[in-house]
Write a protein that holds these residues in place. Structure first.
Motif, PDB file in Angstrom:
ATOM      1  N   VAL A 257      -8.761  10.307  -0.867  1.00  0.00           N
ATOM      2  CA  VAL A 257      -7.854   9.161  -0.742  1.00  0.00           C
ATOM      3  C   VAL A 257      -6.837   9.423   0.362  1.00  0.00           C
ATOM      4  O   VAL A 257      -6.453   8.507   1.107  1.00  0.00           O
ATOM      5  N   ALA A 258      -6.399  10.681   0.492  1.00  0.00           N
ATOM      6  CA  ALA A 258      -5.462  11.026   1.567  1.00  0.00           C
ATOM      7  C   ALA A 258      -6.047  10.695   2.935  1.00  0.00           C
ATOM      8  O   ALA A 258      -5.341  10.195   3.822  1.00  0.00           O
ATOM      9  N   ASP A 259      -7.355  10.957   3.135  1.00  0.00           N
ATOM     10  CA  ASP A 259      -8.005  10.602   4.402  1.00  0.00           C
ATOM     11  C   ASP A 259      -7.960   9.101   4.654  1.00  0.00           C
ATOM     12  O   ASP A 259      -7.782   8.650   5.792  1.00  0.00           O
ATOM     13  N   LEU A 260      -8.136   8.327   3.600  1.00  0.00           N
ATOM     14  CA  LEU A 260      -8.246   6.873   3.744  1.00  0.00           C
ATOM     15  C   LEU A 260      -6.906   6.195   4.016  1.00  0.00           C
ATOM     16  O   LEU A 260      -6.876   5.066   4.515  1.00  0.00           O
ATOM     17  N   VAL A 261      -5.788   6.845   3.685  1.00  0.00           N
ATOM     18  CA  VAL A 261      -4.476   6.234   3.944  1.00  0.00           C
ATOM     19  C   VAL A 261      -3.789   6.860   5.150  1.00  0.00           C
ATOM     20  O   VAL A 261      -2.746   6.369   5.588  1.00  0.00           O
ATOM     21  N   ALA A 262      -4.342   7.945   5.711  1.00  0.00           N
ATOM     22  CA  ALA A 262      -3.726   8.613   6.852  1.00  0.00           C
ATOM     23  C   ALA A 262      -3.945   7.807   8.123  1.00  0.00           C
ATOM     24  O   ALA A 262      -4.799   6.920   8.200  1.00  0.00           O
ATOM     25  N   HIS A 263      -3.148   8.114   9.162  1.00  0.00           N
ATOM     26  CA  HIS A 263      -3.317   7.463  10.457  1.00  0.00           C
ATOM     27  C   HIS A 263      -4.693   7.782  11.049  1.00  0.00           C
ATOM     28  O   HIS A 263      -5.417   6.905  11.507  1.00  0.00           O
ATOM     29  N   THR A 264      -5.045   9.080  11.025  1.00  0.00           N
ATOM     30  CA  THR A 264      -6.325   9.538  11.565  1.00  0.00           C
ATOM     31  C   THR A 264      -6.863  10.622  10.645  1.00  0.00           C
ATOM     32  O   THR A 264      -6.117  11.508  10.236  1.00  0.00           O
ATOM     33  N   ALA A 265      -8.155  10.533  10.316  1.00  0.00           N
ATOM     34  CA  ALA A 265      -8.785  11.537   9.447  1.00  0.00           C
ATOM     35  C   ALA A 265      -9.896  12.228  10.230  1.00  0.00           C
ATOM     36  O   ALA A 265     -10.696  11.574  10.902  1.00  0.00           O
ATOM     37  N   ARG A 266      -9.910  13.536  10.144  1.00  0.00           N
ATOM     38  CA  ARG A 266     -10.981  14.332  10.732  1.00  0.00           C
ATOM     39  C   ARG A 266     -11.627  15.169   9.630  1.00  0.00           C
ATOM     40  O   ARG A 266     -11.020  15.427   8.595  1.00  0.00           O
ATOM     41  N   ALA A 267     -12.852  15.617   9.873  1.00  0.00           N
ATOM     42  CA  ALA A 267     -13.637  16.215   8.801  1.00  0.00           C
ATOM     43  C   ALA A 267     -13.135  17.584   8.366  1.00  0.00           C
ATOM     44  O   ALA A 267     -13.301  17.960   7.209  1.00  0.00           O
ATOM     45  N   THR A 268     -12.515  18.330   9.264  1.00  0.00           N
ATOM     46  CA  THR A 268     -12.124  19.704   8.956  1.00  0.00           C
ATOM     47  C   THR A 268     -10.743  19.986   9.537  1.00  0.00           C
ATOM     48  O   THR A 268     -10.264  19.255  10.412  1.00  0.00           O
ATOM     49  N   PRO A 269     -10.081  21.062   9.103  1.00  0.00           N
ATOM     50  CA  PRO A 269      -8.794  21.438   9.716  1.00  0.00           C
ATOM     51  C   PRO A 269      -8.907  21.684  11.217  1.00  0.00           C
ATOM     52  O   PRO A 269      -8.022  21.271  11.982  1.00  0.00           O
ATOM     53  N   THR A 270      -9.964  22.343  11.659  1.00  0.00           N
ATOM     54  CA  THR A 270     -10.144  22.581  13.097  1.00  0.00           C
ATOM     55  C   THR A 270     -10.263  21.264  13.857  1.00  0.00           C
ATOM     56  O   THR A 270      -9.640  21.083  14.918  1.00  0.00           O
ATOM     57  N   ALA A 271     -11.056  20.336  13.343  1.00  0.00           N
ATOM     58  CA  ALA A 271     -11.228  19.042  14.017  1.00  0.00           C
ATOM     59  C   ALA A 271      -9.915  18.270  14.075  1.00  0.00           C
ATOM     60  O   ALA A 271      -9.629  17.594  15.073  1.00  0.00           O
ATOM     61  N   ALA A 272      -9.099  18.348  13.034  1.00  0.00           N
ATOM     62  CA  ALA A 272      -7.810  17.656  13.035  1.00  0.00           C
ATOM     63  C   ALA A 272      -6.891  18.230  14.102  1.00  0.00           C
ATOM     64  O   ALA A 272      -6.232  17.486  14.846  1.00  0.00           O
ATOM     65  N   ILE A 453     -11.393  31.602  35.293  1.00  0.00           N
ATOM     66  CA  ILE A 453     -11.797  30.849  34.102  1.00  0.00           C
ATOM     67  C   ILE A 453     -12.816  31.688  33.317  1.00  0.00           C
ATOM     68  O   ILE A 453     -13.874  32.040  33.828  1.00  0.00           O
ATOM     69  N   GLU A 454     -12.443  31.992  32.053  1.00  0.00           N
ATOM     70  CA  GLU A 454     -13.373  32.743  31.206  1.00  0.00           C
ATOM     71  C   GLU A 454     -14.304  31.821  30.429  1.00  0.00           C
ATOM     72  O   GLU A 454     -15.467  32.142  30.206  1.00  0.00           O
ATOM     73  N   ALA A 455     -13.762  30.703  29.985  1.00  0.00           N
ATOM     74  CA  ALA A 455     -14.588  29.763  29.216  1.00  0.00           C
ATOM     75  C   ALA A 455     -13.986  28.378  29.357  1.00  0.00           C
ATOM     76  O   ALA A 455     -12.796  28.234  29.617  1.00  0.00           O
ATOM     77  N   VAL A 456     -14.832  27.373  29.193  1.00  0.00           N
ATOM     78  CA  VAL A 456     -14.405  25.967  29.274  1.00  0.00           C
ATOM     79  C   VAL A 456     -14.689  25.331  27.925  1.00  0.00           C
ATOM     80  O   VAL A 456     -15.798  25.444  27.396  1.00  0.00           O
ATOM     81  N   HIS A 457     -13.660  24.673  27.339  1.00  0.00           N
ATOM     82  CA  HIS A 457     -13.815  24.026  26.029  1.00  0.00           C
ATOM     83  C   HIS A 457     -13.546  22.533  26.184  1.00  0.00           C
ATOM     84  O   HIS A 457     -12.404  22.097  26.063  1.00  0.00           O
ATOM     85  N   PRO A 458     -14.553  21.731  26.495  1.00  0.00           N
ATOM     86  CA  PRO A 458     -14.325  20.282  26.632  1.00  0.00           C
ATOM     87  C   PRO A 458     -13.821  19.687  25.328  1.00  0.00           C
ATOM     88  O   PRO A 458     -14.081  20.205  24.250  1.00  0.00           O
ATOM     89  N   ARG A 459     -13.102  18.583  25.432  1.00  0.00           N
ATOM     90  CA  ARG A 459     -12.625  17.894  24.232  1.00  0.00           C
ATOM     91  C   ARG A 459     -13.806  17.348  23.455  1.00  0.00           C
ATOM     92  O   ARG A 459     -14.695  16.733  23.984  1.00  0.00           O
ATOM     93  N   ARG A 460     -13.749  17.602  22.107  1.00  0.00           N
ATOM     94  CA  ARG A 460     -14.834  17.107  21.255  1.00  0.00           C
ATOM     95  C   ARG A 460     -14.596  15.669  20.860  1.00  0.00           C
ATOM     96  O   ARG A 460     -13.468  15.271  20.612  1.00  0.00           O
ATOM     97  N   THR A 461     -15.660  14.907  20.811  1.00  0.00           N
ATOM     98  CA  THR A 461     -15.590  13.540  20.293  1.00  0.00           C
ATOM     99  C   THR A 461     -15.679  13.581  18.793  1.00  0.00           C
ATOM    100  O   THR A 461     -16.124  14.557  18.212  1.00  0.00           O
ATOM    101  N   PRO A 462     -15.232  12.495  18.074  1.00  0.00           N
ATOM    102  CA  PRO A 462     -15.297  12.504  16.601  1.00  0.00           C
ATOM    103  C   PRO A 462     -16.665  12.798  16.048  1.00  0.00           C
ATOM    104  O   PRO A 462     -16.814  13.447  15.037  1.00  0.00           O
TER     105      PRO A 462
END
Length: 470
Positions: A257-272, A453-462
């Motif tokens: 329910v917290a996901d459904l009332v939040a501004h934005t919900a992501r699946a995991t803490p890392t994704a958030a 540059i050691e590594a490149v981390h592109p932004r992940r899409t939802p």
């Protein structure tokens, strides 16, 4: 004399009466309280009937004991149901148990033999749906989502268990991004009967710390472990939060329910956490583009204003010189004409000519004096006008210079920003512009940093979110 029982005889009698009354045991439903893990795999807890009003003492309570052999059977049954149910305080369960009288402590207790996982799962689903119906009826499911995301969040609140894997994941994502975001962390219980109250208190505390948005995260677990995030008080606190709330609760298959009332919900803490970093990265990209455009534009404006000022100065000086030279030529011409007339006149008209010459001389002197006055006045007027023009041009130039200095990239660097350039001097605005092993130079206010540059981390899409390992 009536027969008198000893305490042991009474206890034995009560035990036999209970065995006769409940020869096959019975099913009992209630809420777990005071769950305790003992030695030798035993478990003790109370099964209570909560009071209708929150905060009141239970209306009924019975002690339950779960011996090790029965516990193993119960755990196997729970695993066969996907591990969705985990016994702990605040979990509503339905159990089968034998009714017994425990003589050493003189109390009635239940000896648990099995559990009905589907009952708990159904109760959780029904409670969740009831909460959502009430929230939707009050329009609370969209309340926090209407808040605008901050353009460049610098202070981010974090509500979770302080030493949890979820907290470590969030800190790792922000550390790798390197944007210097301040994390305002507030410790909270994330499971158990006291978790809803703890989460609401943490939300209140972190929003009072003047944050730009709040992260509410928790790693995965059994469905009963995540029950606090389906609690109505937690959902209402998130919906009413004055800043946007981003959730990352459980695994990809979990939706609270917290996901459904939040501004934005992501699946995991890392994704958030990565979502918040992407908001910052996008804002910094726009700022870098603006800096790249403003610098050359400011220089062009300054050069144009300087050229216009020089032109005004040259034209004003030239006009004054031309006007003075024109009056001098006119006076010289009239004087020469007078001399020629006087030289060629007839002697008989000498006196008349002398008279005329005298009159002409006086008039000429008067005219010359007037012309000289007009020339002096015109020169003063031109000088004053030139000075006003020059002053106005200087003011305009000062204003342009002030705007240039306000938009100077060097001043932005003094505020903490940096500019990263590739080996050919181009500004890096996207992860797609660089590759591992490439050398880059980062410009700071007090110098430059050169790195590889050691590594490149592109932004992940939802859609690219992956499950966190807890």
């Amino acid at each position: 004399m009536e027969h008198t029982l000893t305490v042991a005889e009474l206890a034995d009698l009560l035990g036999r009466l209970l065995d006769e009354a409940f020869p096959y045991g019975l099913w009992v439903e209630g809420e777990i309280a005071n769950y305790t893990e003992g030695r030798n795999g035993m478990r003790w807890f109370d099964l209570v009937e909560p009071a209708p009003e929150a905060g009141r003492a239970p209306v009924a309570r019975v002690a339950v004991v779960l011996f090790d052999d029965a516990r193993r059977r119960v755990n196997a049954l729970l695993r066969r149901h996907g591990g969705a149910v985990k016994m702990g305080d605040g979990v509503r369960i339905r159990i089968q148990a034998a009714v017994a009288f425990y003589a050493p402590q003189g109390r009635l207790q239940l000896r648990m033999t099995t559990i009905d996982p589907s009952y708990t799962i159904a109760r959780l689903a029904a409670d969740k749906e009831a909460v959502l119906r009430r929230l939707r009826a009050e329009g609370l499911t969209e309340l926090n989502r209407r808040l605008p995301l901050p353009v460049l969040p610098g202070r981010v609140g974090l509500v979770t268990a302080r030493d949890s894997a979820a907290a470590a994941d969030v800190h790792r994502v922000f550390a790798n991004a390197g944007y210097g975001v301040t994390l305002v962390e507030c410790d909270a219980l994330v499971q158990g009967a006291d978790a809803p109250r703890s989460l609401v208190a943490a939300l209140d505390a972190v929003t009072a710390a003047d944050v730009d948005l709040v992260l509410v995260v928790r790693g995965g677990g059994a469905r009963t472990d995540l029950a606090a995030f389906d609690h109505e008080t937690v959902a209402r606190a998130i919906a009413a939060c004055p800043v946007p709330v981003v959730t990352g609760i459980g695994h990809e298959i979990d939706e609270s329910v917290a996901d459904l009332v939040a501004h934005t919900a992501r699946a995991t803490p890392t994704a958030a956490a990565e979502f918040v970093v992407s908001v910052i990265a996008e804002a910094r990209g726009r700022l870098d583009d603006a800096v790249a455009r403003i610098g050359p534009a400011a220089r062009r404006t300054l050069d144009t204003a300087t050229a216009r000022l020089d032109g005004h100065h040259r034209r004003l000086g030239h006009r004054g010189d031309v006007l003075a030279q024109r009056h001098r030529h006119e006076l010289d011409g009239r004087a020469r004409r007078l001399v020629r007339v006087a030289a060629t006149a007839d002697v008989r008209a000498a006196s008349h000519l002398d008279h005329l010459a005298d009159r002409l001389a006086r008039r000429s002197l008067s005219w010359v004096a007037g012309a000289d006055r007009r020339l002096t006045h015109g020169s003063a007027t031109l000088a004053a006008r030139a000075e006003r023009r020059l002053a106005a041009a200087r003011r305009h130039l000062d204003a342009v210079d002030l705007r240039r200095r306000a938009l100077d990239p060097v001043r932005l660097l003094d505020r903490g920003w940096s500019i990263t350039r590739r080996g050919d001097g181009t500004v890096v605005r996207s992860t797609g512009q660089v590759t591992p092993g490439e050398s880059v130079t980062t410009i700071l206010a007090d110098g430059t940093l050169t790195g590889t540059i050691e590594a490149v981390h592109p932004r992940r899409t939802p859609g690219a979110d992956t499950e966190d390992e807890q």
